[in-house]
Design a protein around this motif. Structure first.
Motif, PDB file in Angstrom:
ATOM      1  N   SER A   1       0.591  -1.051   0.479  1.00  0.00           N
ATOM      2  CA  SER A   1       0.414  -0.526  -0.046  1.00  0.00           C
ATOM      3  C   SER A   1       1.372   1.230  -0.057  1.00  0.00           C
ATOM      4  O   SER A   1       0.694   2.639   0.199  1.00  0.00           O
ATOM      5  CB  SER A   1      -0.959   0.098   1.233  1.00  0.00           C
ATOM      6  N   SER A   2       2.221   1.524   0.742  1.00  0.00           N
ATOM      7  CA  SER A   2       3.242   2.302   0.940  1.00  0.00           C
ATOM      8  C   SER A   2       4.183   1.995  -0.811  1.00  0.00           C
ATOM      9  O   SER A   2       4.951   3.273  -1.057  1.00  0.00           O
ATOM     10  CB  SER A   2       3.704   1.885   1.292  1.00  0.00           C
ATOM     11  N   LEU A   3       3.544   1.444  -2.206  1.00  0.00           N
ATOM     12  CA  LEU A   3       4.169   1.051  -3.241  1.00  0.00           C
ATOM     13  C   LEU A   3       3.741   2.451  -3.936  1.00  0.00           C
ATOM     14  O   LEU A   3       3.240   2.670  -4.793  1.00  0.00           O
ATOM     15  CB  LEU A   3       4.066   0.019  -4.387  1.00  0.00           C
ATOM     16  N   PRO A   4       4.923   3.059  -4.741  1.00  0.00           N
ATOM     17  CA  PRO A   4       3.953   3.976  -5.499  1.00  0.00           C
ATOM     18  C   PRO A   4       3.615   3.353  -6.890  1.00  0.00           C
ATOM     19  O   PRO A   4       4.122   2.303  -7.427  1.00  0.00           O
ATOM     20  CB  PRO A   4       5.972   5.118  -5.881  1.00  0.00           C
ATOM     21  N   SER A   5       2.560   4.840  -6.751  1.00  0.00           N
ATOM     22  CA  SER A   5       2.375   3.851  -8.262  1.00  0.00           C
ATOM     23  C   SER A   5       2.710   3.833  -9.713  1.00  0.00           C
ATOM     24  O   SER A   5       2.445   3.234 -10.533  1.00  0.00           O
ATOM     25  CB  SER A   5       0.822   4.938  -8.637  1.00  0.00           C
ATOM     26  N   VAL A   6       3.913   4.642 -10.209  1.00  0.00           N
ATOM     27  CA  VAL A   6       4.559   4.307 -11.031  1.00  0.00           C
ATOM     28  C   VAL A   6       5.441   2.941 -11.097  1.00  0.00           C
ATOM     29  O   VAL A   6       5.767   2.276 -12.132  1.00  0.00           O
ATOM     30  CB  VAL A   6       6.065   5.293 -11.195  1.00  0.00           C
ATOM     31  N   VAL A   7       5.660   2.577  -9.451  1.00  0.00           N
ATOM     32  CA  VAL A   7       6.420   1.123  -9.872  1.00  0.00           C
ATOM     33  C   VAL A   7       5.030  -0.111  -9.513  1.00  0.00           C
ATOM     34  O   VAL A   7       5.360  -1.157 -10.869  1.00  0.00           O
ATOM     35  CB  VAL A   7       6.763   1.079  -8.407  1.00  0.00           C
ATOM     36  N   VAL A   8       3.905   0.071  -9.001  1.00  0.00           N
ATOM     37  CA  VAL A   8       3.117  -0.205  -9.715  1.00  0.00           C
ATOM     38  C   VAL A   8       2.551  -0.261 -11.482  1.00  0.00           C
ATOM     39  O   VAL A   8       2.619  -1.255 -12.384  1.00  0.00           O
ATOM     40  CB  VAL A   8       1.420  -0.336  -8.943  1.00  0.00           C
ATOM     41  N   GLY A   9       2.898   0.838 -12.001  1.00  0.00           N
ATOM     42  CA  GLY A   9       2.437   0.229 -13.515  1.00  0.00           C
ATOM     43  C   GLY A   9       3.766  -0.067 -13.839  1.00  0.00           C
ATOM     44  O   GLY A   9       3.160  -0.573 -15.010  1.00  0.00           O
ATOM     45  N   LEU A  10       4.512   0.141 -13.839  1.00  0.00           N
ATOM     46  CA  LEU A  10       5.982  -0.902 -13.987  1.00  0.00           C
ATOM     47  C   LEU A  10       5.806  -2.194 -13.796  1.00  0.00           C
ATOM     48  O   LEU A  10       5.649  -2.790 -15.321  1.00  0.00           O
ATOM     49  CB  LEU A  10       7.170  -0.274 -13.975  1.00  0.00           C
ATOM     50  N   PHE A  11       5.716  -2.625 -12.959  1.00  0.00           N
ATOM     51  CA  PHE A  11       4.698  -3.912 -13.125  1.00  0.00           C
ATOM     52  C   PHE A  11       3.703  -4.271 -13.898  1.00  0.00           C
ATOM     53  O   PHE A  11       4.306  -5.355 -14.230  1.00  0.00           O
ATOM     54  CB  PHE A  11       4.780  -4.213 -11.504  1.00  0.00           C
ATOM     55  N   GLY A  12       2.852  -3.387 -13.640  1.00  0.00           N
ATOM     56  CA  GLY A  12       2.354  -4.020 -14.709  1.00  0.00           C
ATOM     57  C   GLY A  12       2.321  -4.064 -16.233  1.00  0.00           C
ATOM     58  O   GLY A  12       1.430  -4.668 -17.102  1.00  0.00           O
ATOM     59  N   PHE A  13       2.849  -3.177 -16.536  1.00  0.00           N
ATOM     60  CA  PHE A  13       3.417  -3.160 -17.770  1.00  0.00           C
ATOM     61  C   PHE A  13       4.373  -4.763 -18.441  1.00  0.00           C
ATOM     62  O   PHE A  13       4.343  -5.111 -18.859  1.00  0.00           O
ATOM     63  CB  PHE A  13       4.296  -2.012 -18.451  1.00  0.00           C
ATOM     64  N   LEU A  14       4.686  -4.544 -17.305  1.00  0.00           N
ATOM     65  CA  LEU A  14       5.779  -6.114 -17.660  1.00  0.00           C
ATOM     66  C   LEU A  14       4.929  -7.330 -17.539  1.00  0.00           C
ATOM     67  O   LEU A  14       5.244  -8.163 -17.882  1.00  0.00           O
ATOM     68  CB  LEU A  14       6.724  -6.169 -16.209  1.00  0.00           C
ATOM     69  N   VAL A  15       4.245  -7.241 -16.552  1.00  0.00           N
ATOM     70  CA  VAL A  15       3.417  -8.232 -16.421  1.00  0.00           C
ATOM     71  C   VAL A  15       2.649  -8.756 -17.097  1.00  0.00           C
ATOM     72  O   VAL A  15       2.453  -9.737 -17.385  1.00  0.00           O
ATOM     73  CB  VAL A  15       2.954  -9.013 -14.209  1.00  0.00           C
ATOM     74  N   PHE A  16       1.449  -7.518 -16.658  1.00  0.00           N
ATOM     75  CA  PHE A  16      -0.330  -8.038 -18.025  1.00  0.00           C
ATOM     76  C   PHE A  16       0.150  -7.211 -19.261  1.00  0.00           C
ATOM     77  O   PHE A  16      -0.159  -8.093 -20.388  1.00  0.00           O
ATOM     78  CB  PHE A  16      -0.914  -7.164 -17.155  1.00  0.00           C
ATOM     79  N   VAL A  17       0.854  -6.484 -19.486  1.00  0.00           N
ATOM     80  CA  VAL A  17       1.498  -5.518 -20.569  1.00  0.00           C
ATOM     81  C   VAL A  17       2.130  -6.498 -21.859  1.00  0.00           C
ATOM     82  O   VAL A  17       1.809  -7.388 -23.379  1.00  0.00           O
ATOM     83  CB  VAL A  17       1.788  -4.349 -21.496  1.00  0.00           C
ATOM     84  N   LEU A  18       2.849  -6.889 -21.144  1.00  0.00           N
ATOM     85  CA  LEU A  18       4.443  -7.753 -21.888  1.00  0.00           C
ATOM     86  C   LEU A  18       4.079  -9.466 -21.831  1.00  0.00           C
ATOM     87  O   LEU A  18       3.549 -10.170 -22.944  1.00  0.00           O
ATOM     88  CB  LEU A  18       5.573  -7.520 -21.653  1.00  0.00           C
ATOM     89  N   GLN A  19       4.388  -9.950 -20.258  1.00  0.00           N
ATOM     90  CA  GLN A  19       3.931 -11.234 -19.932  1.00  0.00           C
ATOM     91  C   GLN A  19       2.530 -11.696 -20.938  1.00  0.00           C
ATOM     92  O   GLN A  19       2.567 -12.684 -21.007  1.00  0.00           O
ATOM     93  CB  GLN A  19       3.938 -11.519 -18.761  1.00  0.00           C
ATOM     94  N   PHE A  20       1.528 -11.284 -20.125  1.00  0.00           N
ATOM     95  CA  PHE A  20       0.472 -11.515 -20.419  1.00  0.00           C
ATOM     96  C   PHE A  20       0.217 -11.533 -21.686  1.00  0.00           C
ATOM     97  O   PHE A  20      -0.888 -11.894 -22.625  1.00  0.00           O
ATOM     98  CB  PHE A  20      -0.729 -11.449 -19.333  1.00  0.00           C
ATOM     99  N   GLN A  21       1.036 -10.999 -22.498  1.00  0.00           N
ATOM    100  CA  GLN A  21       0.658 -10.155 -23.904  1.00  0.00           C
ATOM    101  C   GLN A  21      -1.038  -9.608 -24.098  1.00  0.00           C
ATOM    102  O   GLN A  21      -1.868  -9.893 -24.928  1.00  0.00           O
ATOM    103  CB  GLN A  21       1.197 -11.206 -24.805  1.00  0.00           C
ATOM    104  N   PHE A  22      -1.824  -9.223 -22.982  1.00  0.00           N
ATOM    105  CA  PHE A  22      -2.460  -8.748 -23.117  1.00  0.00           C
ATOM    106  C   PHE A  22      -2.903  -6.731 -23.413  1.00  0.00           C
ATOM    107  O   PHE A  22      -3.575  -6.056 -24.037  1.00  0.00           O
ATOM    108  CB  PHE A  22      -3.195  -7.593 -21.449  1.00  0.00           C
ATOM    109  N   GLY A  23      -0.817  -6.160 -23.792  1.00  0.00           N
ATOM    110  CA  GLY A  23      -1.439  -4.821 -24.577  1.00  0.00           C
ATOM    111  C   GLY A  23      -1.256  -4.158 -23.943  1.00  0.00           C
ATOM    112  O   GLY A  23      -1.871  -3.912 -22.456  1.00  0.00           O
TER     113      GLY A  23
END
Ligand SMILES: Nc1ncnc2c1ncn2[C@@H]1O[C@H](COP(=O)(O)OP(=O)(O)OP(=O)(O)O)[C@@H](O)[C@H]1O
Ligand SMILES: [Mg+2]
Lengths: 253, 294
Positions: free
Chosen positions: B108-130
């Motif tokens: 809950s104290s993670l900066p949202s940019v970090v969450v965004g980059l995590f989402g980019f790596l995992v959801f956008v690239l890894q899971f290929q949701f784009g």
């Protein structure tokens, strides 16, 4: 003729972790009697009372030994349904604890959850229970207001009504009037005298006057032991044990 | 100095500090609204954005913001309720629970940019949701879930032990006690937390830039089949939200009226978040009154 025993308990011991709070209590409760449990603070009255409807199950460190039976059924048997047990053995606590809902909802809660939907049945249960709890006249015009808006004494009677609505056989009361003023207390005492005809009541109290006025039988606890249990008159006029006499005459405790 | 004078003095100091904070916040809000309100019109709220010319609106971004919010809440509300109820009512006090709690606190104290980059790596690239609504909604869930869970747990814990004891002593089961006594009493707090969370999600940009993307393709508001490419409901299309749009205009906008669009969009965003907050209070109070018959 001896009255039917509703609850029997034999050699009840209770440990909180390593601490033995009850050292083997033998005590029986007869049908339609009020039994008062008295004794100095910390002697184990509440602990014992909470064994009788298994409320001690909520305390992870508590361990109960011995034999407690409700009408012959071992209440600590693995097959015992705890929910069912607590429906038969209701409990009223020291602090009035109404739910933060309306008076009406407080009383019908148990019934609603048991699946009763018929409005007439619920209305009827509210009126009967609150009348038994001697609070009906005071709240009948504001059943849909919050139970929290009532005075402490009124709340406690609503809570008793809530317990009665579930139709228990036994009612456990842990100092139900100690947070209340003398008038509210005597209202509740009178109510208990009336309830005695239909229920078996076990009452923890620090008020000697209360114990002697309303109870049929009195049990004196001291440091986790049951010193003596006898008809109330006998305990107060002619106790068998010196310790009991000292306590009742206020020489210690 | 005697206690009475110290008391007076400190009361004065506290009033001054509170006043200062109110002035700062009010002037910030006032400035944004003052700058933005003149640009807001029906046309501005409903028409698509323009990249090179003046006169663009924020219609699609506004829709995207609400749609993403809805999806993110659909995922995170049930999860946080489950997790919060478990932690408050069922979890034993052992090291595993401690680990879970600590993890939630860190998340809950993670900066949202970090969450965004995590989402980019995992959801956008890894899971290929784009770059898609789906990736964005999942990233927002990551961002929101820990706070909501904390909120649910705290709200449940604030219900006193007496109430649980009363329920159990009446012969209710544990689950009945939780669902019929503890949760209703905690409901106002839970709902307020959820709506405040919604406001936070609505204004979030950093977690979305690399997940939901920075483009807002034209939508066909006549086509509500979620499987169609131009359908507003399609969850695999990129979806720039209002907050991302503001960020983008300010960092690389080349529209002649970029400043005006940005000011207008900011005002709309603030109004929406303000509305969430007011709604939270109103609903929380109302539900509390309804449940408690107060
Ligand atoms: N949850 C608990 N964990 C550990 N020890 C406990 C717990 N509850 C009670 N005890 C101990 O058990 C003993 C009996 O306590 P109990 O509450 O039964 O006394 P009591 O007779 O009801 O006293 P009072 O008249 O003050 O209510 C005390 O020594 C108390 O410190
Ligand atoms: Mg006690």
């Amino acid at each position: 003729m001896a009255k039917t025993k509703v609850i029997t308990s034999e050699n009840v011991k209770l440990h909180y972790g390593d601490f033995e709070a009850l050292h083997g209590i033998n005590l029986d409760f007869a049908e339609h009697e009020i039994t008062a449990l008295i004794g100095p603070s910390g002697c184990g009255k509440s602990t014992y009372l909470r064994c009788l409807n298994r409320m001690n199950d909520l305390i992870p460190t508590a361990r109960v030994e011995g034999d407690i039976r409700l009408r012959g059924q071992d209440i600590y048997a693995p097959s015992q349904d705890v929910v069912q047990l607590r429906k038969s053995v209701g409990m009223v606590f020291q602090q009035p604890n109404p739910f933060p809902f309306s008076i009406y909802e407080n009383v019908v809660y148990g019934l609603r959850l048991a699946g009763v939907k018929d409005r007439a049945v619920l209305d009827e249960a509210v009126e009967t229970s609150l009348q038994q709890a001697a609070i009906w006249d005071e709240v009948k015009d504001k059943l849909h207001e919050s139970a929290l808006s009532l005075s402490g004494g009124q709340q406690q009677r609503v809570v008793i009504g809530r317990v009665l609505a579930v139709k228990p056989e036994v009612i456990l009361m842990d100092e139900p009037t100690s947070a209340l003023d003398p008038i509210s207390s005597s209202q509740i005492e009178n109510m208990l005298l009336a309830l005695r005809h239909d229920y078996t009541i076990i009452l923890v109290t620090h008020n000697m006057h209360q114990a002697s006025r309303i109870s049929d039988k009195t049990a004196f606890f001291l440091q986790g032991r049951l010193v003596e249990a006898a008809p109330t008159k006998q305990i107060f006029l002619n106790p068998a044990e010196k310790e009991t006499e000292d306590y009742i005459t206020g020489r210690f405790g | 100095m005697d206690a009475k004078r110290a008391d007076k003095l400190m009361t004065g100091v506290l009033y001054a500090v509170a006043g200062l904070i109110i002035i700062i916040l009010a002037s910030l809000l006032g400035y944004i609204l003052w700058q933005g309100l003149p640009h807001i019109s029906w046309h501005f709220l409903t028409s698509p954005a323009k990249s090179f010319e003046a006169g663009g609106g924020i219609g699609i971004q506004l829709f995207n913001s609400f749609y993403l919010l809805l999806l993110a809440m659909l995922i995170s509300v049930p999860l946080s309720l489950g997790a919060g109820i478990y932690l408050a009512e069922y979890a034993r006090n052992n090291w595993l629970t401690d680990v879970v709690r600590t993890a939630i606190e860190i998340l809950s104290s993670l900066p949202s940019v970090v969450v965004g980059l995590f989402g980019f790596l995992v959801f956008v690239l890894q899971f290929q949701f784009g770059f898609s609504i789906l990736s964005g909604a999942l990233a927002l869930t990551m961002f929101n879930l820990p706070l909501l869970t904390r909120n649910v747990e705290d709200a449940l814990r604030s219900v006193s032990f007496d109430q649980r004891e009363a329920g159990l002593a009446l012969g209710l089961s544990r689950w009945e006690t939780v669902t019929h006594i503890v949760i209703p009493s905690a409901l106002p707090g839970i709902i307020t937390g959820m709506i405040l969370g919604a406001g936070r999600v609505f204004g979030e940009a950093a977690a979305l830039i690399y997940t939901a993307g920075q483009s807002a393709p034209a939508l066909n508001f006549g086509d509500w089949n979620p499987l169609h490419v131009a359908s507003p409901l399609n969850i695999f299309r990129p979806a720039e939200t209002l907050a991302v749009h503001i960020w983008k205009i300010n960092s690389e906008g080349i529209q002649p009226d970029a400043a005006a669009v940005s000011a207008g969009a900011s005002a709309v965003l603030i109004i929406a978040v303000l509305a969430f907050n007011l709604l939270a209070r109103w609903l929380g109070n109302r539900i509390y009154r309804k449940v408690t018959a107060a």
